[in-house]
Design a protein around this motif. Structure first.
Motif, PDB file in Angstrom:
ATOM      1  N   SER A  12       0.819  -1.215   0.000  1.00  0.00           N
ATOM      2  CA  SER A  12       0.000   0.000   0.000  1.00  0.00           C
ATOM      3  C   SER A  12       0.856   1.269   0.000  1.00  0.00           C
ATOM      4  CB  SER A  12      -0.942   0.013   1.201  1.00  0.00           C
ATOM      5  OG  SER A  12      -0.240   0.201   2.405  1.00  0.00           O
ATOM      6  N   ARG A  24      -4.205   2.658  -6.075  1.00  0.00           N
ATOM      7  CA  ARG A  24      -3.054   2.041  -5.427  1.00  0.00           C
ATOM      8  C   ARG A  24      -2.484   0.954  -6.320  1.00  0.00           C
ATOM      9  NH1 ARG A  24      -1.815   5.348  -1.419  1.00  0.00           N
ATOM     10  NH2 ARG A  24      -3.514   5.741  -0.019  1.00  0.00           N
ATOM     11  N   ASN A  87      -5.956  -2.773   5.700  1.00  0.00           N
ATOM     12  CA  ASN A  87      -5.417  -3.838   4.868  1.00  0.00           C
ATOM     13  C   ASN A  87      -5.695  -5.218   5.442  1.00  0.00           C
ATOM     14  OD1 ASN A  87      -3.917  -2.470   2.571  1.00  0.00           O
ATOM     15  ND2 ASN A  87      -3.274  -1.315   4.358  1.00  0.00           N
TER      16      ASN A  87
END
Length: 148
Positions: A12, A24, A87
């Motif tokens: 990320s 991203r 995440n």
């Protein structure tokens, strides 16, 4: 498999656009490669299916925690998209969805049996060929010029 959440987290921070922070490319590339690893090996696909209820429960709990942590904030900001809870939630939900569908919804139906028994490679190639002919004839008809 859960350790791959750290790989997603590390990706990320890589290949982020300066203005449009929601794109991203590091996560996209790493997720694509992990998806290739996942779908190329039958044994790896069985692992999330074995723990599907636990993964879905953990993903729902992480999702509730994600909403509690970031409610009302800009979810496209760097601080949120590059956080470990975001995440971790992302990766747990991906594994939970893949495992749940593999375990509970991977059953043959009359339609899937019919599709498996027929060959569509040549017909799809023909459809692409016809599409290309009509597409280019439309461009030629409209006298559109494209600079490459």
């Amino acid at each position: 498999m859960l350790a791959l959440a750290l790989v997603i987290y590390a990706s990320s921070f890589v290949l982020n656009l300066p203005v449009l922070t929601m794109y991203r490319f590091g996560i996209y590339f790493v997720s694509f490669m992990i998806g290739y690893l996942f779908f190329s090996n039958e044994n790896i696909q069985q692992l999330p299916a074995r723990y599907a209820p636990w993964l879905m429960s953990a993903a729902i709990v992480c999702g509730l925690g994600y909403v509690w942590l970031y409610h009302g904030q800009n979810f496209t900001s760097d601080a949120i998209l590059q956080s470990l809870p975001t995440n971790l939630y992302l990766w747990l939900m991906v594994l939970a969805i893949l495992g749940t569908y593999r375990k509970y919804f991977n059953t043959p139906t009359p339609f899937s049996i019919w599709v498996d028994s027929h060959k569509f490679e040549t017909s799809l190639g023909f459809v692409n060929f016809i599409f290309a002919i009509f597409h280019f004839s439309y461009i030629q008809k409209r006298k559109m010029v494209f600079f490459i």
